[in-house]
Scaffold this motif. Structure first.
Motif, PDB file in Angstrom:
ATOM      1  N   ASN A 181      -6.903  10.404 -20.141  1.00  0.00           N
ATOM      2  CA  ASN A 181      -5.609  10.694 -19.544  1.00  0.00           C
ATOM      3  C   ASN A 181      -4.715  11.314 -20.599  1.00  0.00           C
ATOM      4  OD1 ASN A 181      -6.239   9.628 -16.995  1.00  0.00           O
ATOM      5  ND2 ASN A 181      -5.854   7.548 -17.763  1.00  0.00           N
ATOM      6  N   PHE A 182      -3.988  12.347 -20.211  1.00  0.00           N
ATOM      7  CA  PHE A 182      -3.167  13.080 -21.172  1.00  0.00           C
ATOM      8  C   PHE A 182      -1.903  12.315 -21.508  1.00  0.00           C
ATOM      9  CE2 PHE A 182       0.189  16.231 -22.087  1.00  0.00           C
ATOM     10  CZ  PHE A 182      -0.348  16.765 -23.241  1.00  0.00           C
ATOM     11  N   ASP A 183      -1.665  12.163 -22.789  1.00  0.00           N
ATOM     12  CA  ASP A 183      -0.443  11.543 -23.294  1.00  0.00           C
ATOM     13  C   ASP A 183       0.432  12.668 -23.836  1.00  0.00           C
ATOM     14  OD1 ASP A 183       1.556  10.296 -24.756  1.00  0.00           O
ATOM     15  OD2 ASP A 183       0.236   8.725 -25.522  1.00  0.00           O
ATOM     16  N   SER A 184       1.669  12.744 -23.358  1.00  0.00           N
ATOM     17  CA  SER A 184       2.557  13.847 -23.758  1.00  0.00           C
ATOM     18  C   SER A 184       2.827  13.864 -25.255  1.00  0.00           C
ATOM     19  CB  SER A 184       3.886  13.763 -22.994  1.00  0.00           C
ATOM     20  OG  SER A 184       4.519  12.519 -23.244  1.00  0.00           O
ATOM     21  N   ASP A 185       2.575  12.719 -25.927  1.00  0.00           N
ATOM     22  CA  ASP A 185       2.788  12.669 -27.366  1.00  0.00           C
ATOM     23  C   ASP A 185       1.554  13.129 -28.153  1.00  0.00           C
ATOM     24  OD1 ASP A 185       5.363  11.695 -27.049  1.00  0.00           O
ATOM     25  OD2 ASP A 185       4.677   9.614 -26.962  1.00  0.00           O
ATOM     26  N   THR A 186       0.480  13.440 -27.440  1.00  0.00           N
ATOM     27  CA  THR A 186      -0.765  13.842 -28.085  1.00  0.00           C
ATOM     28  C   THR A 186      -0.921  15.350 -27.991  1.00  0.00           C
ATOM     29  OG1 THR A 186      -1.804  11.743 -27.491  1.00  0.00           O
ATOM     30  CG2 THR A 186      -3.274  13.551 -28.060  1.00  0.00           C
ATOM     31  N   ASN A 187      -1.203  15.980 -29.135  1.00  0.00           N
ATOM     32  CA  ASN A 187      -1.341  17.441 -29.140  1.00  0.00           C
ATOM     33  C   ASN A 187      -2.784  17.883 -29.268  1.00  0.00           C
ATOM     34  OD1 ASN A 187      -1.855  16.779 -31.781  1.00  0.00           O
ATOM     35  ND2 ASN A 187      -0.582  18.413 -32.651  1.00  0.00           N
ATOM     36  N   VAL A 188      -3.741  17.000 -28.911  1.00  0.00           N
ATOM     37  CA  VAL A 188      -5.157  17.320 -29.068  1.00  0.00           C
ATOM     38  C   VAL A 188      -5.550  18.565 -28.285  1.00  0.00           C
ATOM     39  CG1 VAL A 188      -5.849  15.730 -27.207  1.00  0.00           C
ATOM     40  CG2 VAL A 188      -7.506  16.403 -28.932  1.00  0.00           C
ATOM     41  N   VAL A 189      -4.998  18.743 -27.077  1.00  0.00           N
ATOM     42  CA  VAL A 189      -5.333  19.917 -26.272  1.00  0.00           C
ATOM     43  C   VAL A 189      -4.786  21.177 -26.922  1.00  0.00           C
ATOM     44  CG1 VAL A 189      -4.994  21.069 -24.044  1.00  0.00           C
ATOM     45  CG2 VAL A 189      -5.473  18.603 -24.120  1.00  0.00           C
ATOM     46  N   ASP A 190      -3.525  21.125 -27.367  1.00  0.00           N
ATOM     47  CA  ASP A 190      -2.908  22.291 -28.000  1.00  0.00           C
ATOM     48  C   ASP A 190      -3.665  22.712 -29.266  1.00  0.00           C
ATOM     49  OD1 ASP A 190      -0.733  22.314 -26.124  1.00  0.00           O
ATOM     50  OD2 ASP A 190       0.065  20.593 -27.188  1.00  0.00           O
ATOM     51  N   VAL A 191      -4.097  21.738 -30.042  1.00  0.00           N
ATOM     52  CA  VAL A 191      -4.845  22.049 -31.270  1.00  0.00           C
ATOM     53  C   VAL A 191      -6.175  22.705 -30.922  1.00  0.00           C
ATOM     54  CG1 VAL A 191      -6.046  21.042 -33.246  1.00  0.00           C
ATOM     55  CG2 VAL A 191      -3.747  20.241 -32.642  1.00  0.00           C
ATOM     56  N   ALA A 192      -6.876  22.160 -29.921  1.00  0.00           N
ATOM     57  CA  ALA A 192      -8.169  22.719 -29.532  1.00  0.00           C
ATOM     58  C   ALA A 192      -8.018  24.132 -28.990  1.00  0.00           C
ATOM     59  CB  ALA A 192      -8.827  21.819 -28.488  1.00  0.00           C
ATOM     60  N   VAL A 193      -6.985  24.369 -28.180  1.00  0.00           N
ATOM     61  CA  VAL A 193      -6.746  25.710 -27.643  1.00  0.00           C
ATOM     62  C   VAL A 193      -6.437  26.682 -28.774  1.00  0.00           C
ATOM     63  CG1 VAL A 193      -5.170  27.111 -26.251  1.00  0.00           C
ATOM     64  CG2 VAL A 193      -6.041  24.947 -25.351  1.00  0.00           C
ATOM     65  N   ARG A 194      -5.639  26.243 -29.739  1.00  0.00           N
ATOM     66  CA  ARG A 194      -5.278  27.095 -30.867  1.00  0.00           C
ATOM     67  C   ARG A 194      -6.529  27.505 -31.650  1.00  0.00           C
ATOM     68  NH1 ARG A 194      -0.912  24.120 -32.091  1.00  0.00           N
ATOM     69  NH2 ARG A 194      -1.947  22.957 -33.719  1.00  0.00           N
ATOM     70  N   ARG A 195      -7.444  26.564 -31.865  1.00  0.00           N
ATOM     71  CA  ARG A 195      -8.669  26.867 -32.613  1.00  0.00           C
ATOM     72  C   ARG A 195      -9.591  27.784 -31.815  1.00  0.00           C
ATOM     73  NH1 ARG A 195      -9.698  20.695 -34.862  1.00  0.00           N
ATOM     74  NH2 ARG A 195      -8.205  20.806 -36.601  1.00  0.00           N
ATOM     75  N   LEU A 196      -9.672  27.545 -30.514  1.00  0.00           N
ATOM     76  CA  LEU A 196     -10.496  28.409 -29.673  1.00  0.00           C
ATOM     77  C   LEU A 196      -9.925  29.820 -29.616  1.00  0.00           C
ATOM     78  CD1 LEU A 196     -12.846  28.851 -27.710  1.00  0.00           C
ATOM     79  CD2 LEU A 196     -11.350  28.018 -25.868  1.00  0.00           C
ATOM     80  N   ARG A 197      -8.618  29.918 -29.509  1.00  0.00           N
ATOM     81  CA  ARG A 197      -7.966  31.234 -29.459  1.00  0.00           C
ATOM     82  C   ARG A 197      -8.231  32.020 -30.756  1.00  0.00           C
ATOM     83  NH1 ARG A 197      -2.532  29.989 -28.341  1.00  0.00           N
ATOM     84  NH2 ARG A 197      -2.705  30.513 -26.125  1.00  0.00           N
ATOM     85  N   ALA A 198      -8.210  31.326 -31.875  1.00  0.00           N
ATOM     86  CA  ALA A 198      -8.457  31.999 -33.152  1.00  0.00           C
ATOM     87  C   ALA A 198      -9.849  32.612 -33.191  1.00  0.00           C
ATOM     88  CB  ALA A 198      -8.275  31.008 -34.304  1.00  0.00           C
ATOM     89  N   LYS A 199     -10.807  31.946 -32.549  1.00  0.00           N
ATOM     90  CA  LYS A 199     -12.184  32.454 -32.558  1.00  0.00           C
ATOM     91  C   LYS A 199     -12.420  33.509 -31.478  1.00  0.00           C
ATOM     92  CE  LYS A 199     -14.214  28.243 -34.489  1.00  0.00           C
ATOM     93  NZ  LYS A 199     -15.236  27.179 -34.305  1.00  0.00           N
ATOM     94  N   ASP A 201      -9.911  35.329 -29.644  1.00  0.00           N
ATOM     95  CA  ASP A 201      -8.951  36.433 -29.533  1.00  0.00           C
ATOM     96  C   ASP A 201      -8.652  37.155 -30.841  1.00  0.00           C
ATOM     97  OD1 ASP A 201      -8.625  36.380 -26.821  1.00  0.00           O
ATOM     98  OD2 ASP A 201      -6.811  35.154 -26.841  1.00  0.00           O
ATOM     99  N   ASP A 202      -8.633  36.417 -31.962  1.00  0.00           N
ATOM    100  CA  ASP A 202      -8.284  37.059 -33.225  1.00  0.00           C
ATOM    101  C   ASP A 202      -9.292  38.157 -33.558  1.00  0.00           C
ATOM    102  OD1 ASP A 202      -6.232  35.300 -33.322  1.00  0.00           O
ATOM    103  OD2 ASP A 202      -6.853  34.269 -35.162  1.00  0.00           O
ATOM    104  N   GLY A 203      -8.774  39.316 -33.895  1.00  0.00           N
ATOM    105  CA  GLY A 203      -9.637  40.444 -34.226  1.00  0.00           C
ATOM    106  C   GLY A 203      -9.986  41.322 -33.049  1.00  0.00           C
ATOM    107  N   PHE A 204      -9.518  40.939 -31.854  1.00  0.00           N
ATOM    108  CA  PHE A 204      -9.761  41.746 -30.657  1.00  0.00           C
ATOM    109  C   PHE A 204      -8.428  42.221 -30.094  1.00  0.00           C
ATOM    110  CE2 PHE A 204     -13.362  38.884 -31.066  1.00  0.00           C
ATOM    111  CZ  PHE A 204     -14.438  39.746 -30.899  1.00  0.00           C
ATOM    112  N   GLU A 205      -8.409  43.441 -29.626  1.00  0.00           N
ATOM    113  CA  GLU A 205      -7.158  44.010 -29.131  1.00  0.00           C
ATOM    114  C   GLU A 205      -6.647  43.283 -27.895  1.00  0.00           C
ATOM    115  OE1 GLU A 205      -5.346  48.293 -27.525  1.00  0.00           O
ATOM    116  OE2 GLU A 205      -7.392  48.179 -28.349  1.00  0.00           O
ATOM    117  N   ALA A 206      -7.533  43.053 -26.927  1.00  0.00           N
ATOM    118  CA  ALA A 206      -7.126  42.380 -25.687  1.00  0.00           C
ATOM    119  C   ALA A 206      -7.171  40.869 -25.887  1.00  0.00           C
ATOM    120  CB  ALA A 206      -8.040  42.787 -24.539  1.00  0.00           C
ATOM    121  N   LYS A 207      -6.061  40.201 -25.634  1.00  0.00           N
ATOM    122  CA  LYS A 207      -5.992  38.753 -25.741  1.00  0.00           C
ATOM    123  C   LYS A 207      -6.289  38.130 -24.378  1.00  0.00           C
ATOM    124  CE  LYS A 207      -4.690  39.653 -29.903  1.00  0.00           C
ATOM    125  NZ  LYS A 207      -5.712  39.663 -30.972  1.00  0.00           N
TER     126      LYS A 207
END
Length: 223
Positions: A181-199, A201-207
């Motif tokens: 269950n998601f806890d609003s004080d937990t940023n685990v999802v945001d961190v995972a999305v950020r790491r996935l986005r770096a792999k 989207d980074d280096g590609f023109e279309a995000k």
């Protein structure tokens, strides 16, 4: 609808059989992997509910053998709750994976979702824009370039790429990728999305992986 239930624990099996019967399904219940595989191969079922930890032949072996000859939809229902287990189940050809303990209403919703898809299973290879995800080989490429992902990143991308253009909330992502269950004080999802986005989207023109402020995330080609 004729369902095969492969569950070795008597209390769980009896509870599931009664609940599914009361919900309008015809249920055959067997308590070993060997019997389950035999039934699945010799009788016609619209769906199989499969435990992992079974005597004689575990659920992984049952599904692996079944997929050589049959495309019957399979839902894993098991206490095995690691991300790696869920990824393995999907890679072997399961249509869904639900962890015990569970709400019976959620089980029914997942069963009906699978049954609405019809007899065909979801393809093991999913493509969107220039991203290609192979669930069997656990291989992801973008524009032909291999992208190496962790098990959680792979599960997250698999969820997103199957639902392009759909805004997924943090709670939806947390419940399906981390089974929590998601806890609003937990940023685990945001961190995972950020790491996935770096792999991805980074280096590609279309995000492709976008934040929808106040709502969640969406996998979408906005060109």
């Amino acid at each position: 609808m004729h369902i095969l239930l492969i569950e070795d624990e008597p209390k769980s099996g009896d509870y599931l059989r009664r609940g599914l019967t009361e919900s309008g399904f015809v249920v055959d219940w067997v308590q070993s992997g060997v019997d389950g595989l035999h039934n699945a191969r010799t009788q016609e079922y619209q769906l199989v509910i499969l435990d992992v930890m079974l005597p004689g032949m575990d659920g992984w072996e049952v599904l692996r053998a079944l997929r050589r000859t049959h495309d019957t939809p399979v839902l894993f229902l098991t206490a095995r709750d690691e991300v790696e287990d869920r990824v393995k189940g999907l890679e072997l050809g399961a249509d869904d994976y639900l962890v015990k303990p569970f709400a019976f209403t959620e089980l029914l919703a997942r069963l009906r979702t699978i049954l609405r898809r019809g007899p065909g299973r979801e393809s093991d290879v999913v493509t969107y824009a220039d991203v290609r995800l192979d669930a069997v080989r656990r291989k992801v490429t973008r524009a032909g370039q291999r992208i190496d992902l962790t098990a959680r990143e792979f599960a997250l991308l698999h969820m997103l790429i199957r639902r392009p253009g759909e805004v997924l909330s943090r709670s939806q992502i947390a419940s399906q990728v981390w089974d929590m269950n998601f806890d609003s004080d937990t940023n685990v999802v945001d961190v995972a999305v950020r790491r996935l986005r770096a792999k991805i989207d980074d280096g590609f023109e279309a995000k492709l992986l976008h934040t929808v402020w106040g709502m969640g995330y969406v996998f979408e080609d906005r060109r």
